[in-house]
Every structure is written in C-alpha cells, then in structure tokens.
Design a protein around this motif. Structure first.
Motif, PDB file in Angstrom:
ATOM      1  N   PRO B  91     -14.887 -10.595 -10.777  1.00 46.68           N
ATOM      2  CA  PRO B  91     -13.622 -10.950 -10.123  1.00 46.68           C
ATOM      3  C   PRO B  91     -13.846 -11.279  -8.662  1.00 46.68           C
ATOM      4  O   PRO B  91     -14.452 -10.526  -7.921  1.00 46.68           O
ATOM      5  CB  PRO B  91     -12.776  -9.685 -10.291  1.00 46.68           C
ATOM      6  CG  PRO B  91     -13.323  -9.022 -11.469  1.00 46.68           C
ATOM      7  CD  PRO B  91     -14.794  -9.325 -11.495  1.00 46.68           C
ATOM      8  N   GLY B  92     -13.355 -12.466  -8.252  1.00 43.76           N
ATOM      9  CA  GLY B  92     -13.538 -12.886  -6.875  1.00 43.76           C
ATOM     10  C   GLY B  92     -14.620 -13.934  -6.709  1.00 43.76           C
ATOM     11  O   GLY B  92     -14.820 -14.458  -5.622  1.00 43.76           O
ATOM     12  N   ARG B 106     -13.463 -26.208  -6.395  1.00 44.51           N
ATOM     13  CA  ARG B 106     -13.995 -24.854  -6.290  1.00 44.51           C
ATOM     14  C   ARG B 106     -12.820 -23.907  -6.315  1.00 44.51           C
ATOM     15  O   ARG B 106     -11.858 -24.068  -5.571  1.00 44.51           O
ATOM     16  CB  ARG B 106     -14.772 -24.704  -5.001  1.00 44.51           C
ATOM     17  CG  ARG B 106     -16.001 -25.593  -5.006  1.00 44.51           C
ATOM     18  CD  ARG B 106     -16.561 -25.713  -3.647  1.00 44.51           C
ATOM     19  NE  ARG B 106     -17.832 -26.382  -3.660  1.00 44.51           N
ATOM     20  CZ  ARG B 106     -18.112 -27.429  -2.883  1.00 44.51           C
ATOM     21  NH1 ARG B 106     -17.192 -27.906  -2.088  1.00 44.51           N
ATOM     22  NH2 ARG B 106     -19.310 -27.983  -2.927  1.00 44.51           N
ATOM     23  N   VAL B 107     -12.940 -22.870  -7.127  1.00 43.19           N
ATOM     24  CA  VAL B 107     -11.775 -22.117  -7.553  1.00 43.19           C
ATOM     25  C   VAL B 107     -12.142 -20.627  -7.592  1.00 43.19           C
ATOM     26  O   VAL B 107     -13.307 -20.279  -7.762  1.00 43.19           O
ATOM     27  CB  VAL B 107     -11.399 -22.673  -8.940  1.00 43.19           C
ATOM     28  CG1 VAL B 107     -10.977 -21.624  -9.855  1.00 43.19           C
ATOM     29  CG2 VAL B 107     -10.388 -23.775  -8.797  1.00 43.19           C
ATOM     30  N   VAL B 108     -11.149 -19.745  -7.420  1.00 47.51           N
ATOM     31  CA  VAL B 108     -11.445 -18.314  -7.392  1.00 47.51           C
ATOM     32  C   VAL B 108     -11.173 -17.703  -8.754  1.00 47.51           C
ATOM     33  O   VAL B 108     -10.117 -17.922  -9.350  1.00 47.51           O
ATOM     34  CB  VAL B 108     -10.584 -17.613  -6.323  1.00 47.51           C
ATOM     35  CG1 VAL B 108     -10.848 -16.130  -6.340  1.00 47.51           C
ATOM     36  CG2 VAL B 108     -10.898 -18.173  -4.957  1.00 47.51           C
ATOM     37  N   PHE B 109     -12.102 -16.923  -9.272  1.00 47.98           N
ATOM     38  CA  PHE B 109     -11.962 -16.291 -10.575  1.00 47.98           C
ATOM     39  C   PHE B 109     -11.206 -14.992 -10.421  1.00 47.98           C
ATOM     40  O   PHE B 109     -11.485 -14.187  -9.532  1.00 47.98           O
ATOM     41  CB  PHE B 109     -13.360 -16.034 -11.153  1.00 47.98           C
ATOM     42  CG  PHE B 109     -13.369 -15.142 -12.342  1.00 47.98           C
ATOM     43  CD1 PHE B 109     -13.906 -13.877 -12.290  1.00 47.98           C
ATOM     44  CD2 PHE B 109     -12.838 -15.576 -13.548  1.00 47.98           C
ATOM     45  CE1 PHE B 109     -13.928 -13.055 -13.394  1.00 47.98           C
ATOM     46  CE2 PHE B 109     -12.848 -14.759 -14.657  1.00 47.98           C
ATOM     47  CZ  PHE B 109     -13.395 -13.495 -14.583  1.00 47.98           C
ATOM     48  N   LEU B 110     -10.206 -14.772 -11.294  1.00 52.12           N
ATOM     49  CA  LEU B 110      -9.419 -13.545 -11.199  1.00 52.12           C
ATOM     50  C   LEU B 110      -9.806 -12.541 -12.270  1.00 52.12           C
ATOM     51  O   LEU B 110     -10.167 -11.415 -11.966  1.00 52.12           O
ATOM     52  CB  LEU B 110      -7.930 -13.878 -11.301  1.00 52.12           C
ATOM     53  CG  LEU B 110      -7.421 -14.752 -10.153  1.00 52.12           C
ATOM     54  CD1 LEU B 110      -5.982 -15.138 -10.396  1.00 52.12           C
ATOM     55  CD2 LEU B 110      -7.555 -14.025  -8.839  1.00 52.12           C
ATOM     56  N   LEU B 119      -9.124 -16.468 -16.223  1.00 52.56           N
ATOM     57  CA  LEU B 119      -7.940 -16.751 -15.401  1.00 52.56           C
ATOM     58  C   LEU B 119      -8.411 -17.094 -14.009  1.00 52.56           C
ATOM     59  O   LEU B 119      -9.202 -16.366 -13.415  1.00 52.56           O
ATOM     60  CB  LEU B 119      -7.023 -15.528 -15.374  1.00 52.56           C
ATOM     61  CG  LEU B 119      -5.791 -15.682 -14.485  1.00 52.56           C
ATOM     62  CD1 LEU B 119      -4.896 -16.754 -15.040  1.00 52.56           C
ATOM     63  CD2 LEU B 119      -5.036 -14.370 -14.377  1.00 52.56           C
ATOM     64  N   VAL B 120      -7.878 -18.201 -13.496  1.00 55.53           N
ATOM     65  CA  VAL B 120      -8.448 -18.773 -12.279  1.00 55.53           C
ATOM     66  C   VAL B 120      -7.303 -19.294 -11.425  1.00 55.53           C
ATOM     67  O   VAL B 120      -6.266 -19.687 -11.946  1.00 55.53           O
ATOM     68  CB  VAL B 120      -9.417 -19.886 -12.746  1.00 55.53           C
ATOM     69  CG1 VAL B 120      -9.119 -21.195 -12.102  1.00 55.53           C
ATOM     70  CG2 VAL B 120     -10.846 -19.466 -12.541  1.00 55.53           C
ATOM     71  N   THR B 121      -7.472 -19.232 -10.103  1.00 56.34           N
ATOM     72  CA  THR B 121      -6.451 -19.839  -9.242  1.00 56.34           C
ATOM     73  C   THR B 121      -7.141 -20.520  -8.080  1.00 56.34           C
ATOM     74  O   THR B 121      -8.235 -20.109  -7.676  1.00 56.34           O
ATOM     75  CB  THR B 121      -5.453 -18.795  -8.727  1.00 56.34           C
ATOM     76  OG1 THR B 121      -4.500 -19.473  -7.905  1.00 56.34           O
ATOM     77  CG2 THR B 121      -6.147 -17.768  -7.855  1.00 56.34           C
ATOM     78  N   LEU B 131      -2.457 -21.172 -11.099  1.00 53.70           N
ATOM     79  CA  LEU B 131      -2.965 -20.158 -12.017  1.00 53.70           C
ATOM     80  C   LEU B 131      -3.244 -20.851 -13.340  1.00 53.70           C
ATOM     81  O   LEU B 131      -2.354 -21.455 -13.936  1.00 53.70           O
ATOM     82  CB  LEU B 131      -1.923 -19.065 -12.241  1.00 53.70           C
ATOM     83  CG  LEU B 131      -1.816 -18.011 -11.165  1.00 53.70           C
ATOM     84  CD1 LEU B 131      -0.523 -17.252 -11.321  1.00 53.70           C
ATOM     85  CD2 LEU B 131      -2.981 -17.055 -11.262  1.00 53.70           C
ATOM     86  N   ARG B 132      -4.457 -20.751 -13.796  1.00 51.05           N
ATOM     87  CA  ARG B 132      -4.834 -21.596 -14.925  1.00 51.05           C
ATOM     88  C   ARG B 132      -5.875 -20.886 -15.754  1.00 51.05           C
ATOM     89  O   ARG B 132      -6.624 -20.041 -15.238  1.00 51.05           O
ATOM     90  CB  ARG B 132      -5.422 -22.892 -14.376  1.00 51.05           C
ATOM     91  CG  ARG B 132      -5.390 -24.031 -15.322  1.00 51.05           C
ATOM     92  CD  ARG B 132      -5.705 -25.306 -14.567  1.00 51.05           C
ATOM     93  NE  ARG B 132      -5.185 -26.448 -15.268  1.00 51.05           N
ATOM     94  CZ  ARG B 132      -5.887 -27.204 -16.119  1.00 51.05           C
ATOM     95  NH1 ARG B 132      -7.132 -26.924 -16.338  1.00 51.05           N
ATOM     96  NH2 ARG B 132      -5.347 -28.217 -16.741  1.00 51.05           N
ATOM     97  N   ARG B 133      -5.945 -21.257 -17.036  1.00 51.79           N
ATOM     98  CA  ARG B 133      -6.998 -20.693 -17.864  1.00 51.79           C
ATOM     99  C   ARG B 133      -8.117 -21.728 -17.976  1.00 51.79           C
ATOM    100  O   ARG B 133      -7.859 -22.916 -18.033  1.00 51.79           O
ATOM    101  CB  ARG B 133      -6.476 -20.380 -19.261  1.00 51.79           C
ATOM    102  CG  ARG B 133      -5.471 -19.264 -19.286  1.00 51.79           C
ATOM    103  CD  ARG B 133      -5.091 -18.920 -20.691  1.00 51.79           C
ATOM    104  NE  ARG B 133      -4.473 -20.033 -21.388  1.00 51.79           N
ATOM    105  CZ  ARG B 133      -4.167 -20.003 -22.678  1.00 51.79           C
ATOM    106  NH1 ARG B 133      -4.443 -18.922 -23.379  1.00 51.79           N
ATOM    107  NH2 ARG B 133      -3.602 -21.036 -23.254  1.00 51.79           N
ATOM    108  N   VAL B 134      -9.329 -21.242 -18.034  1.00 54.90           N
ATOM    109  CA  VAL B 134     -10.470 -22.159 -18.030  1.00 54.90           C
ATOM    110  C   VAL B 134     -11.548 -21.553 -18.931  1.00 54.90           C
ATOM    111  O   VAL B 134     -11.698 -20.336 -18.992  1.00 54.90           O
ATOM    112  CB  VAL B 134     -10.946 -22.322 -16.575  1.00 54.90           C
ATOM    113  CG1 VAL B 134     -12.411 -22.144 -16.424  1.00 54.90           C
ATOM    114  CG2 VAL B 134     -10.482 -23.629 -15.998  1.00 54.90           C
ATOM    115  N   ASN B 135     -12.272 -22.409 -19.627  1.00 54.92           N
ATOM    116  CA  ASN B 135     -13.312 -21.888 -20.507  1.00 54.92           C
ATOM    117  C   ASN B 135     -14.580 -21.629 -19.717  1.00 54.92           C
ATOM    118  O   ASN B 135     -14.947 -22.410 -18.850  1.00 54.92           O
ATOM    119  CB  ASN B 135     -13.567 -22.889 -21.631  1.00 54.92           C
ATOM    120  CG  ASN B 135     -14.446 -22.330 -22.711  1.00 54.92           C
ATOM    121  OD1 ASN B 135     -15.452 -21.685 -22.434  1.00 54.92           O
ATOM    122  ND2 ASN B 135     -14.067 -22.544 -23.944  1.00 54.92           N
TER     123      ASN B 135
END
Lengths: 134, 233
Positions: B91-92, B106-110, B119-121, B131-135
């Motif tokens: 996380p982070g 470039r995105v932060v992983f939650l 889950l990523v934002t 806020l999005r889901r990503v594989n």
C-alpha cells in the motif's frame, strides 16, 4: 607504441567476463601462457584466463602467492581502493553503476535537473550574445 | 448414533511399523473396555435396532429418455485460489499503468480487493485517474512509496465498482428516431465525495516530498535508448 601495462605479480586487473564481472583482482601468480592465479580480498583464490582480465595501472608489492592476510595488508598499504575510485576509469564505472540503479522517480528528478541546468546555461549564453552584439 | 466424545481418541494401539500394532486382539479387547460394556449389559454386547428411516418420496419414471446415451460432465470441485500480490506492491506504492485509458500514468496503490484487482487512485486532482480497479498484470511497480497512513479505504470493495443496472424501457416506435438517452451518465455525488476524501490526506503526504507531485502528473514513456529489461523501477 610499446606496452605500458604488464602482467606481473601484483598487477591489479579488472574482471571483464564471468561470475566475478566488475571485480578488481590482483594477479598473484602466472600459471602458463594463458592463465593467471588471481586473488582478491573477498574471493577464493583461483585461476583465470588472461582474456577475462583487463589490466589496470595499479600494482602492489607482494611476494609470489602471498597469504590472504599479506595480500590484504599490501592492498591497504598501496591504497588500491582509493586509487581506483579516483582514477578516471574507476570514476566512469561508478557513474555507470549509479545510472543503472536509478529509480523511475530518480530518472524523473534527473530530467528536471537537466532541464534546469540547460535553462541556466541558455540564459548565460543569451546574456553573452547580447553583450557581444551590442 | 452413540454420543461422540468431545475429543476424538487417538488409536490406543500404536504402530510398531505400518500394518503391525503393538497390542494383540485380546489385549485390545481389554484396553477398549469391551469387557466392562458387556458386564454392564449382562454379558451381551448391546445391539441397537436400526432407527426407522424417514419415508422417501416415490420416484416417478422419467418423462423423457434421450435416444443416445448422454454423457454426464465430470465433477469439478476446483476452487480458484486468491490472486497473489507481487511482493513489490505494498500500500502506497507508485504504479505505472500499462494499458487502457490511463496508459503511462503513475498512480498510487491503495489496496488489493477481494477479486484480486488492485484499487488505485491518481490522486484525481494530480493526474485525473479516479478511484479505479486495475489488474496486477497491467502494472509496473516502482520502488517509490507514498505515505498512505491517513487514508481509510475500508469502504471500497468490488461491489462499489459494479455497473449500475438500468431499468429496461419499453421500446416504442417513435423512440428509435429520437435521441434515446442522455449521452453520458452523471457521476453520483457520493462517489465524488469519496474521491475527495481519499485524496485529501494523500495529496498532503505527496506534497511533502519534493517533485513527487510533478512526477505523478507526468506520464511514463520509453525514450530512445531505454531498455525496459535493464531499467530499475
């Protein structure tokens, strides 16, 4: 163009192929026309083909096939590490390693720094041009 | 059935080697206390009459017999395993998205959701990724971490991201020729509020690190001379 770096006992060489790639080793004995007995403080003494070694300018004063302790003392006395790190060859390798280990964020920061530096240089150049033309 | 013991008893007859017990039949008879049970019931081992079975419903003959033999599909008891999260993703972590609308961002992983998706934002204010889901497979994990301690992500799960089911409208002839519905569905206000709540503390911790905000706002791309297999992320 005579040779400047000779294979001799005490010659420090850089390994350029194989498992110990990039290490500094000392030629401790010559086995035959192609191979040398090679030693370094952090490795087991072993044989290496000369083709795997690149000779450096550094030599140390050791007897033939010294004990590990004597080898380490001689390397400390000759200060091989600092000599290597201050040589231009050694500095280039350090920079290469640093560049290869850069993070994605580090590369971004590097790009920003380069742009900033280029901006400053360009400003100075513009100033000089203006002085010259006026 | 007789009452079960609270803890099942290990066998009273330890194996000397596989197939050979330590005690003989007569010794085991004594150890199990069958003599005591017999004594309690007057020399006879107690027998219970079989309990009357519940009456089963009468089976009707089937209505339809197929002409050829129908094969029954094989029984499949496989359960899918939970998706393993790469150890580099915590996380982070800052992730680089590799595919889709936000390719290169470039995105932060939650957190990892139950379905295995990440889950990523963005955060949204910085680079437009909500806020999005990503594989996991479409992501490069960098070694840059953002402090995520101020963020509460407990309320987000896969159901939060499910598509909304529309009520079916009855088709009328006239409606085909008119513009059918509004083109874009508006984002509900509570989702916007959720986004703001998550991003508020994230943005504060991001602004604490110099250049990190610009880093997240920029997209990643391969330049000339960059070899991905030699790059350290």
């Amino acid at each position: 163009m005579p040779f400047k770096r000779y294979v001799e006992i005490g010659r420090v060489a850089l390994v350029n192929y194989g498992k110990d790639y990039g290490k500094l080793v000392v030629i401790v004995d010559v086995i035959d026309q192609n191979r040398a007995l090679v030693d370094a403080p952090d490795m087991v003494r072993g044989q290496m083909n000369f083709k795997r070694l690149t000779l450096t300018d550094i030599t140390i004063d050791i007897p033939r096939v010294p004990k590990k302790k004597t080898l380490i003392e001689a390397m400390e006395k000759a200060d091989v590490k600092t000599k290597w790190e201050n040589s231009s060859w050694g500095r280039k390798l350090i920079v290469q390693k640093r560049r290869a280990s850069l993070n994605d964020f580090d590369r971004f920061k590097l790009m920003l720094a380069k742009i900033k530096r280029a901006g400053v240089v360009r400003q100075e150049l513009a100033k000089l041009k203006k002085e010259n033309s006026s | 059935m007789a009452a079960k013991r609270k803890t099942p008893v290990k066998s009273r007859n330890p194996d000397l080697i596989r197939g050979v017990g330590k005690y003989s039949r007569s010794k085991m008879y004594h150890k199990r206390g069958l003599w005591a049970i017999k004594a309690k019931h007057g020399g006879v081992f107690p027998r219970h009459d079989p309990q009357p079975k519940a009456p089963t419903a009468a089976e009707k003959p089937p209505k339809f017999y197929p002409a050829d033999d129908v094969k029954k599909p094989l029984l499949n008891k496989r359960k899918p395993k939970p998706t393993k999260l790469r150890t580099s993703i915590t996380p982070g972590t800052v992730l680089i998205l590799l595919a889709g609308r936000f390719m290169g961002k470039r995105v932060v992983f939650l957190k990892q959701l139950f379905s295995g998706l990440l889950l990523v934002t963005g955060p949204f204010k910085i680079n437009g990724v909500p806020l999005r889901r990503v594989n996991q497979s479409y992501v490069i994990a960098t070694s840059t971490k953002v402090d995520i301690s101020g963020v509460n992500v407990d309320k987000f799960d896969d159901k939060y991201f499910a598509k909304e089911v529309e009520k079916k409208k009855k088709k009328g002839k006239g409606e085909f020729f008119e513009a059918e519905k509004e083109d874009k569905k508006k984002l509900p206000e509570d989702k916007k509020e959720d986004q703001k709540a998550v991003d508020a503390s994230l943005i504060k911790s991001i602004e604490g690190v110099p250049d990190l905000k610009a880093y997240l706002a920029a997209r990643f791309s391969l330049k000339s001379g960059m070899k991905p297999h030699e790059l350290a992320f």
